[in-house]
Motif scaffolding. Sequence first.
Motif, short mmCIF file in Angstrom:
data_model
loop_
_atom_site.label_atom_id
_atom_site.label_comp_id
_atom_site.label_asym_id
_atom_site.label_seq_id
_atom_site.Cartn_x
_atom_site.Cartn_y
_atom_site.Cartn_z
N ALA A 32 -27.07 -21.36 76.01
CA ALA A 32 -27.46 -20.44 74.95
C ALA A 32 -28.87 -19.77 75.15
O ALA A 32 -30.05 -20.95 75.88
CB ALA A 32 -27.57 -21.87 74.27
N LEU A 33 -29.63 -19.54 75.01
CA LEU A 33 -30.70 -19.06 74.88
C LEU A 33 -31.11 -19.36 73.65
O LEU A 33 -31.46 -19.16 71.91
CB LEU A 33 -30.98 -17.08 74.22
CG LEU A 33 -32.36 -16.37 74.78
CD1 LEU A 33 -32.65 -16.55 75.77
CD2 LEU A 33 -32.02 -14.79 73.61
N GLU A 34 -32.55 -20.15 74.28
CA GLU A 34 -33.74 -20.91 72.84
C GLU A 34 -34.77 -20.79 73.45
O GLU A 34 -35.34 -20.24 74.60
CB GLU A 34 -33.25 -22.85 73.50
CG GLU A 34 -31.70 -22.81 73.16
CD GLU A 34 -31.78 -24.56 73.46
OE1 GLU A 34 -32.78 -25.04 73.61
OE2 GLU A 34 -30.85 -25.20 73.00
N ASP A 35 -35.86 -21.10 72.55
CA ASP A 35 -36.88 -20.33 72.23
C ASP A 35 -37.70 -22.21 72.57
O ASP A 35 -37.38 -23.09 73.06
CB ASP A 35 -37.45 -20.11 70.43
CG ASP A 35 -37.10 -20.69 69.91
OD1 ASP A 35 -37.04 -21.80 69.74
OD2 ASP A 35 -37.38 -20.22 68.76
N SER A 69 -30.71 -18.67 69.58
CA SER A 69 -30.95 -16.97 69.34
C SER A 69 -29.87 -16.31 69.27
O SER A 69 -29.70 -14.89 69.21
CB SER A 69 -32.09 -16.44 69.76
OG SER A 69 -32.34 -16.74 70.99
N GLY A 70 -28.98 -16.57 71.04
CA GLY A 70 -28.07 -16.41 71.75
C GLY A 70 -27.25 -16.88 72.19
O GLY A 70 -27.13 -19.10 72.54
N VAL A 71 -25.84 -16.67 72.84
CA VAL A 71 -24.99 -17.21 73.71
C VAL A 71 -24.26 -16.46 74.51
O VAL A 71 -23.68 -15.63 73.99
CB VAL A 71 -24.12 -18.22 72.90
CG1 VAL A 71 -23.22 -18.90 73.32
CG2 VAL A 71 -24.80 -18.99 72.36
N ILE A 72 -24.43 -17.00 75.69
CA ILE A 72 -23.41 -15.82 77.43
C ILE A 72 -22.95 -17.03 77.48
O ILE A 72 -23.00 -17.94 78.03
CB ILE A 72 -24.39 -15.79 77.99
CG1 ILE A 72 -25.60 -14.60 77.21
CG2 ILE A 72 -23.37 -14.95 79.49
CD1 ILE A 72 -24.73 -13.28 77.14
N GLN A 76 -35.85 -19.08 76.82
CA GLN A 76 -35.41 -19.57 78.23
C GLN A 76 -33.62 -19.51 77.97
O GLN A 76 -33.08 -20.32 77.14
CB GLN A 76 -35.34 -20.80 79.22
CG GLN A 76 -35.30 -22.01 77.68
CD GLN A 76 -36.37 -23.40 78.78
OE1 GLN A 76 -36.25 -23.10 80.71
NE2 GLN A 76 -36.13 -24.51 77.68
N PHE A 77 -33.19 -19.59 79.28
CA PHE A 77 -31.12 -19.93 79.10
C PHE A 77 -30.46 -21.57 79.30
O PHE A 77 -31.73 -21.87 80.64
CB PHE A 77 -30.22 -19.09 79.40
CG PHE A 77 -30.59 -17.51 79.01
CD1 PHE A 77 -29.78 -17.79 78.04
CD2 PHE A 77 -31.21 -16.62 79.54
CE1 PHE A 77 -28.90 -16.07 77.84
CE2 PHE A 77 -30.27 -15.44 78.82
CZ PHE A 77 -29.41 -15.37 78.12
N VAL A 78 -30.11 -22.09 78.13
CA VAL A 78 -30.12 -23.52 78.87
C VAL A 78 -28.48 -23.35 78.97
O VAL A 78 -27.37 -23.53 77.92
CB VAL A 78 -30.94 -24.44 78.08
CG1 VAL A 78 -32.26 -24.31 78.45
CG2 VAL A 78 -30.21 -24.72 76.34
N PRO A 79 -28.57 -24.38 79.89
CA PRO A 79 -26.87 -24.86 79.51
C PRO A 79 -26.38 -26.05 78.74
O PRO A 79 -26.58 -26.20 78.27
CB PRO A 79 -25.98 -25.86 81.34
CG PRO A 79 -27.43 -25.11 81.80
CD PRO A 79 -28.53 -24.98 81.10
N VAL A 80 -25.16 -24.95 77.99
CA VAL A 80 -24.33 -25.80 76.82
C VAL A 80 -23.85 -26.57 77.73
O VAL A 80 -22.78 -26.63 77.94
CB VAL A 80 -23.84 -24.71 75.88
CG1 VAL A 80 -22.90 -25.28 74.88
CG2 VAL A 80 -23.91 -23.83 75.68
N ASP A 81 -24.27 -27.97 77.09
CA ASP A 81 -23.51 -29.37 76.99
C ASP A 81 -23.68 -30.46 76.14
O ASP A 81 -24.13 -29.61 74.86
CB ASP A 81 -24.64 -30.01 79.00
CG ASP A 81 -25.51 -29.83 77.68
OD1 ASP A 81 -26.33 -30.31 76.72
OD2 ASP A 81 -26.81 -30.16 78.74
#
Length: 277
Positions: free
Chosen positions: A41-44, A50-53, A2-7
Amino acid sequence: MQFVPVDDLNRQQVLAFITPHEAACAALTENIRRKADDIFALEDDCGNVSGVIGAKRTILHCLPDAGNAEKSALIEPELRAFLHGRKAACINGEKYGTEFILRILASDGIQPAAVNHYTLMTQPQEKFRAVILPQGWRIVHCHEKDADTLMSLQSAYEKEEVLPVCRTFSASVVLQNLEHTLRTEYVLSLQTNRGAFVAKANTNAIGINYIQIGGVYTDPGYRRHHYAALLVSTLVHKIYTVKKRPVLFVKDSNAAASQLYNSLGFVKSDSFVIAYL
């Protein structure tokens, strides 16, 4: 996944993930460091990144697995859902990541209006290019008060080096962006004894270990005197003094610029693609 906000809770973890790839995503790294909004951030399921957008109008990305068919297949569904409905104007980043995003958008019927290919270059060791200037000329560290004087040179640079055929030139947008750059980045210009600016170069992004150089341009009437080389060398020296390394990207079709950077010791480190939607 899932994508989660970077904070503030996961920022250091995301920076640790992106640091090995920073040369290809200096602007995204700078935005994370400066706590910009709309970065994910794409997190498992275990919280591993595993990725950042960066998902503003320009999509900045760090997707190291994009070139691996097996691994990219695992993240594609989540990335597809994340991109759906977003009004992006530009995709900016390492070649495989940009092409991966473009394939996903194409399946939704979205095609790029223009795609520009670049070579990403780093400098293994500092190399300075000395140039003898005409009497009274000097290198100026520019600030926001210099925006009007720089505007003519910046407009010419935007038209010649940046603006794709699918975009219309806007002086107000160029001035706004120039003022922002002068506030947040390190801008050098070569000034004649009459006060005119005839060449420029600046930083585009200040990351953790790398600083990206861009905006390199010389007025056509003053070319072939190595003025751009002098400005880039001066910027590079400044970058090394703050214990960071320079990185830049040059359009594949710009042979003159490639020759300039090669003469300054820059070498190819990756491929870079900017796609306009």
